[in-house]
Design an enzyme around this catalytic site. Structure first.
Site, mmCIF file in Angstrom:
data_model
loop_
_atom_site.group_PDB
_atom_site.id
_atom_site.type_symbol
_atom_site.label_atom_id
_atom_site.label_comp_id
_atom_site.label_asym_id
_atom_site.label_seq_id
_atom_site.Cartn_x
_atom_site.Cartn_y
_atom_site.Cartn_z
ATOM 1 N N SER A 1 49.564 58.795 98.654
ATOM 2 C CA SER A 1 48.059 58.729 97.844
ATOM 3 C C SER A 1 46.965 59.216 98.965
ATOM 4 O O SER A 1 45.990 60.453 97.704
ATOM 5 C CB SER A 1 47.515 57.553 96.754
ATOM 6 O OG SER A 1 48.352 57.531 95.884
ATOM 7 N N HIS B 1 42.494 55.894 97.926
ATOM 8 C CA HIS B 1 41.908 56.912 97.589
ATOM 9 C C HIS B 1 41.107 57.890 98.094
ATOM 10 O O HIS B 1 40.634 59.171 98.430
ATOM 11 C CB HIS B 1 42.310 56.706 96.181
ATOM 12 C CG HIS B 1 42.933 56.558 95.441
ATOM 13 N ND1 HIS B 1 43.813 55.790 93.860
ATOM 14 C CD2 HIS B 1 44.646 56.201 95.436
ATOM 15 C CE1 HIS B 1 44.937 56.455 93.730
ATOM 16 N NE2 HIS B 1 45.615 55.898 94.999
#
Length: 371
Positions: free
Chosen positions: A253, A313
């Site tokens: 991610s 993220h």
């Protein structure tokens, strides 16, 4: 009209515009010996070179010279070259090549105005940019780097699945996952991207990184995209280790969000060269807003406990934006873009050095996780 000057049905403005400069750059690329003209031999060499096989079809050299060389001189000067690229009678000859250029450089919705300027060459245009960026997409060299990374992730996941483990508990996962109790094994700050918790986790990351990474590779080449991707992965693990020192980390991610932010970076740096920059920017900003909004809602309204690494993220996105500005191609450099480039480079290296030093020397932060 001065003697010897050939009259054409296309009027070229006296003041060079961005599109004029674009065609001059294309012309100079084809003019291999820099003599101000493109000969038949040069044009033939261009077509036979694999570097240019996406620019000109292989079967049109004779027709180019026959239709575009109006004065039968045996070469194309710059006005002939530009007229060739816009002449409606040559569209059938060049097929998708001329259609591509005319669509992006001269939008069909703008007819030639009474001043004789070419459509899309006016100072004020209804298009966001002149389409130069879109013309940089190329299938050669093939964009296979993100595909290779994705295949490696699939193979390693399947290997663990064969051993009965799909939740990051297999032999590969145990070796590569970011384990806060094994922080001294530095490779884990990168290799956790190869570990996924379940099929859904794997598929989501694969789809996003392929859809975002391959287009970037087609314009910016594989090594730039890899730098962005790995920068996001490293930033994600460094930031997570500092904010949540007891958390295990798995998945790509951080790299995926770096690719999202890299698209924003290239939109910023190539705004004037993109045809629909504002639409692309809004799409990527919407993706980021949805993710941030979901994280805030889950934590402060639902009070949900999740295993999603939102810090990774965010850190990956910041790294992708900064590294994207630093390494991705900027087709037309301006003064403010140079200042932005230096700011991005300084901020990125400052953050990374601070993160690395904190992970090494802030021992009190990690006492509870020491094996």
């Amino acid at each position: 009209m001065p003697s010897g000057q050939r009259e054409t049905n296309v009027s070229i403005p006296l003041t060079p515009t961005r599109s004029d400069l674009y065609w001059r750059r294309i012309f100079n690329k084809y003019d291999k010996d820099n003599d101000g003209k493109i000969s038949y031999v040069e044009l033939k060499g261009i077509i036979e070179s694999r570097e240019y096989d996406h620019d000109l079809p292989d079967n049109v050299v004779d027709k180019i010279m026959g239709l575009a060389d109006r004065d039968n001189s045996g070469y194309l000067d710059f006005p002939e070259f530009v007229e060739m690229m816009h002449h409606p009678d040559l569209k059938a000859v060049f097929g998708h090549f001329v259609a591509r250029y005319v669509h992006s450089i001269i939008p069909h919705r703008n007819p030639v105005d009474t001043t004789g300027r070419w459509p899309g060459f006016n100072a004020v245009s209804t298009s966001d940019g002149d389409g130069t960026y879109e013309e940089e997409y190329s299938c050669w060299p093939p964009a296979i780097c993100m595909i290779i990374i994705s295949l490696v992730e699939i193979v390693l996941f399947v290997y663990d699945a064969v051993h009965g483990n799909t939740d990051a508990n297999g032999p590969i996962a145990k070796l590569f996952i970011y384990n806060p109790h094994r922080r001294n094994e530095a490779w884990r700050f990168l290799t956790y991207m190869l570990v996924h918790v379940g099929v859904v986790h794997l598929l989501v990351n694969l789809l996003v990184q392929l859809f975002l990474g391959v287009p970037l590779e087609m314009v910016h080449r594989w090594w730039r995209v890899v730098l962005v991707y790995l920068a996001g992965v490293a930033a994600g693990s460094l930031a997570t280790s500092l904010t949540d020192p007891k958390v295990y980390l798995a998945g790509a991610s951080g790299g995926v969000y770096a690719l999202i932010a890299a698209h924003i970076a290239t939109i910023i740096m190539n705004w004037a060269e993109m045809e629909f920059a504002i639409i692309q920017l809004l799409v990527f900003l919407l993706l980021a807003a949805v993710d941030v909004g979901t994280a805030v809602y889950d934590r402060y309204w639902r009070h949900a406990t999740q295993n999603i690494g939102y810090v990774a993220h965010l850190a990956g996105a910041v790294a992708g934006l900064l590294v994207g500005i630093g390494v991705l191609r900027n087709l037309e450099k301006r003064k403010w873009e140079k200042r932005l480039w230096w700011a991005a480079v300084v901020i990125y290296f400052s953050l990374m050095i601070a993160g690395i030093l904190a992970n090494i020397f802030w021992t009190d932060r990690f006492l509870a996780t020491t094996p």
